[in-house]
Scaffold this motif. Structure first.
Motif, PDB file in Angstrom:
ATOM      1  N   ASN A 233       0.829  -1.211   0.000  1.00 31.41           N
ATOM      2  CA  ASN A 233       0.000   0.000   0.000  1.00 31.41           C
ATOM      3  C   ASN A 233       0.864   1.262   0.000  1.00 31.41           C
ATOM      4  OD1 ASN A 233      -2.448  -1.328  -0.024  1.00 31.41           O
ATOM      5  ND2 ASN A 233      -2.857  -1.082   2.163  1.00 31.41           N
ATOM      6  N   THR A 234       1.981   1.234   0.747  1.00 27.75           N
ATOM      7  CA  THR A 234       2.833   2.445   0.774  1.00 27.75           C
ATOM      8  C   THR A 234       3.339   2.761  -0.625  1.00 27.75           C
ATOM      9  OG1 THR A 234       4.976   1.328   1.191  1.00 27.75           O
ATOM     10  CG2 THR A 234       3.632   1.918   3.125  1.00 27.75           C
ATOM     11  N   VAL A 235       3.616   1.696  -1.398  1.00 32.06           N
ATOM     12  CA  VAL A 235       4.155   1.897  -2.747  1.00 32.06           C
ATOM     13  C   VAL A 235       3.046   2.296  -3.723  1.00 32.06           C
ATOM     14  CG1 VAL A 235       5.375   0.775  -4.645  1.00 32.06           C
ATOM     15  CG2 VAL A 235       5.996   0.235  -2.283  1.00 32.06           C
ATOM     16  N   ARG A 236       1.887   1.653  -3.599  1.00 33.33           N
ATOM     17  CA  ARG A 236       0.801   1.907  -4.564  1.00 33.33           C
ATOM     18  C   ARG A 236       0.146   3.247  -4.342  1.00 33.33           C
ATOM     19  NH1 ARG A 236      -3.629  -2.426  -4.288  1.00 33.33           N
ATOM     20  NH2 ARG A 236      -4.177  -1.686  -6.375  1.00 33.33           N
ATOM     21  N   PHE A 237      -0.101   3.572  -3.059  1.00 34.12           N
ATOM     22  CA  PHE A 237      -0.988   4.699  -2.785  1.00 34.12           C
ATOM     23  C   PHE A 237      -0.311   5.836  -2.021  1.00 34.12           C
ATOM     24  CE2 PHE A 237      -3.725   0.816  -2.655  1.00 34.12           C
ATOM     25  CZ  PHE A 237      -4.308   1.008  -3.890  1.00 34.12           C
ATOM     26  N   GLY A 238       0.856   5.582  -1.456  1.00 34.26           N
ATOM     27  CA  GLY A 238       1.537   6.606  -0.674  1.00 34.26           C
ATOM     28  C   GLY A 238       1.822   6.104   0.731  1.00 34.26           C
ATOM     29  N   HIS A 239       2.871   6.662   1.317  1.00 35.87           N
ATOM     30  CA  HIS A 239       3.304   6.169   2.634  1.00 35.87           C
ATOM     31  C   HIS A 239       2.238   6.374   3.706  1.00 35.87           C
ATOM     32  CE1 HIS A 239       7.267   5.204   1.143  1.00 35.87           C
ATOM     33  NE2 HIS A 239       7.367   6.412   0.620  1.00 35.87           N
ATOM     34  N   TYR A 240       1.332   7.325   3.484  1.00 28.16           N
ATOM     35  CA  TYR A 240       0.306   7.597   4.493  1.00 28.16           C
ATOM     36  C   TYR A 240      -0.683   6.436   4.645  1.00 28.16           C
ATOM     37  CZ  TYR A 240      -2.956   8.534   0.680  1.00 28.16           C
ATOM     38  OH  TYR A 240      -3.749   8.398  -0.423  1.00 28.16           O
TER      39      TYR A 240
END
Ligand SMILES: [Zn+2]
Lengths: 276, 217
Positions: free
Chosen positions: B114-121
């Motif tokens: 998820n951090t890679v796909r959508f952002g670290h948040y």
């Protein structure tokens, strides 16, 4: 009674954010990539070559690599398909993850400029050069039974298959068959048609094709040189492949693979933090 | 949900041997015996059901997405699909499917991906890989044993160009898939909590798992 846990506003906001990611991934990233590498492969000076392996047809090989070393896999002796698996040398529970690799980059088509992810959101390999862009992330390699069906009546060498080779790789690297991840098949020109059926497109690969995989962490890397299950050649005749381990060099700050997509940038941020 | 579609007149709610309701975002596991039929119902529609199978007698034999796709010669799962293990054996057969589109290429969501796909948040969001690890750990397994899975009801078309993107699911409330077990299997489910892509309409919902003893029920 619908089960609504999120408000329509939340759902709309999440959808808008996804569609923005999707548009960037589908439109921007491919335009930022350069296409196929030219042939022949760039020449190597003797001092760049850490090791060179001529991997016979049907066989396997594994090696350890250090971060920033490059593995060049080359079809200098004719067509073959090479399956690849990889584990983080420091913690082999972290391994190549092809579903994440394709999902995160919005494509099953790997080529120059793309990266290969681990299951921990980190980049394992950068595809720094690739002359064909025809690889298979979906079907994996051959097995004893797929070979037995395809090469009826054959014996001896035709029994060599990627599944057994990867069991040997994992075991000799001190791992277990449970640790074998889904395998990337290099030089496997597989495409998916509108019905979801796999098609073999031999015109996409030719002699002298090569792929350079730059290691982005210290790893154990395994290879199997066996015909792909879709390869229509009725004769079991994989050619040797040349695998060269190239000495590490620091990538440029504007390195293509590290900058071409937002996803790769975030993956490398995960690598950098893990290395601290 | 009260809607109930019978694929076999003999297979009714009253003669199901098990009836599990799985909350939105939750993990689940159960053993399906050889010959039993398991139904996974997308009770509210548009919910991705991330699923793994292990040989109940030897967990080192488990679902293999690559072997399954190779044996079908196709990327999607539907009626007739043989669910193949890493040992090349048939674990289950898909014997009914009211939806028609299930994925086994895109794997399970994770905090890390998820951090890679959508952002670290998005790191601290509940995710399928965590569900799988929690659930397989109850059976003596660990993250090493979590392999690429089937995503029932998840719509991930793959273009001839290779382009691949998760789009809105096509499953309606009450849609289901049924599988007949060809060996004793441990079924492990993560009822996907992903809210950053349309795999569950950005709104995870409960599902249901029913089990019957054999075709004659
Ligand atoms: Zn999920």
């Amino acid at each position: 009674m619908m089960h609504i846990r999120r408000s329509p506003e939340e759902i709309a906001a999440n959808r808008a954010r996804y569609e923005e990611h999707q548009k960037k991934g589908l439109d921007f990233a491919p335009k930022a990539l350069p296409g196929k590498s030219g042939k022949p492969a760039p020449a190597l000076a003797a001092e760049q070559i850490v090791h060179q392996e001529k991997l016979p047809g049907g066989w396997y090989w594994w090696t350890r690599v250090k971060a920033n070393e490059v593995l060049r896999i080359a079809l200098d002796e004719g067509f073959s398909t090479v399956s690849v698996v990889a584990w983080n040398a420091a913690d082999p529970s972290e391994r190549m993850n092809l579903p994440d690799t394709v999902k995160v980059q919005w494509t099953t088509g790997l080529g120059k400029g793309r990266v290969i992810f681990s299951d921990m959101g980190k980049v394992m390999f950068s595809i720094s050069e690739d002359s064909c862009g025809a690889h298979d992330v979906l079907m994996g390699g051959s097995t004893a039974s797929s070979n037995a069906r395809k090469y009826a009546g054959a014996n001896g060498p035709a029994l060599r298959n990627t599944r057994d080779n990867l069991v040997l790789v994992a075991t000799k690297a001190g791992l277990d068959k449970r640790d074998i991840p889904a395998a990337l098949a290099l030089f496997a020109p597989v495409r998916v048609d509108a019905e979801g059926k796999f098609q073999w497109k031999p015109e996409l690969v030719s002699d002298g094709d090569y792929v350079d995989l730059r290691a982005e962490m210290d790893m154990i890397v395994g290879f199997s040189n066996c015909p792909h299950p879709l390869d229509p050649n009725p004769v079991y005749a994989p050619n040797p492949v040349i695998i060269t381990r190239i000495a590490a060099a620091e990538p440029a700050v504007d390195d293509l693979c590290r900058t071409a997509t937002a996803e790769a940038v975030r993956g490398f941020e995960n690598n950098a933090f893990a290395a601290q | 949900m009260t809607s109930f579609i019978q694929t076999s007149p003999a297979r009714t709610l009253s003669n199901a041997v098990r009836d599990h309701h799985i909350a939105a975002e939750a993990p689940f596991s159960t053993v399906i015996k050889k010959g039993q039929v398991v139904r996974i119902e997308d009770s509210y529609g548009q919910q991705a059901v991330d699923t793994l199978f292990y040989n109940a007698d030897d967990f080192s034999e488990r679902y293999s997405s690559q072997d399954t796709m190779r044996e079908q010669g196709a990327a999607y799962i539907s009626t007739g699909t043989k669910v193949i293990s890493n040992e090349g054996r048939v674990m289950l057969t898909v014997t009914a499917d009211s939806c028609g589109r299930h994925d086994t290429s895109a794997g399970a969501c994770s905090c890390e991906s998820n951090t890679v796909r959508f952002g670290h948040y998005t790191k601290y969001l509940h995710a399928c890989r965590d569900n799988f690890v929690i659930e397989v750990s109850k059976h003596g397994m660990s993250k090493r044993d979590v392999v690429p899975n089937i995503n029932f009801f998840m719509n991930v078309p793959i273009e001839p160009s290779g382009e691949m993107t998760i789009v809105d699911g096509i499953s309606a409330p009450g849609d289901y898939v049924e599988l007949t077990a060809e060996m004793d299997v441990l079924l492990v489910i993560s009822n996907c909590p992903q809210i950053n892509n349309p795999c569950n309409g950005f709104d995870p919902t409960p599902i249901r798992v029913l089990v019957w003893d054999g075709e004659a029920a």
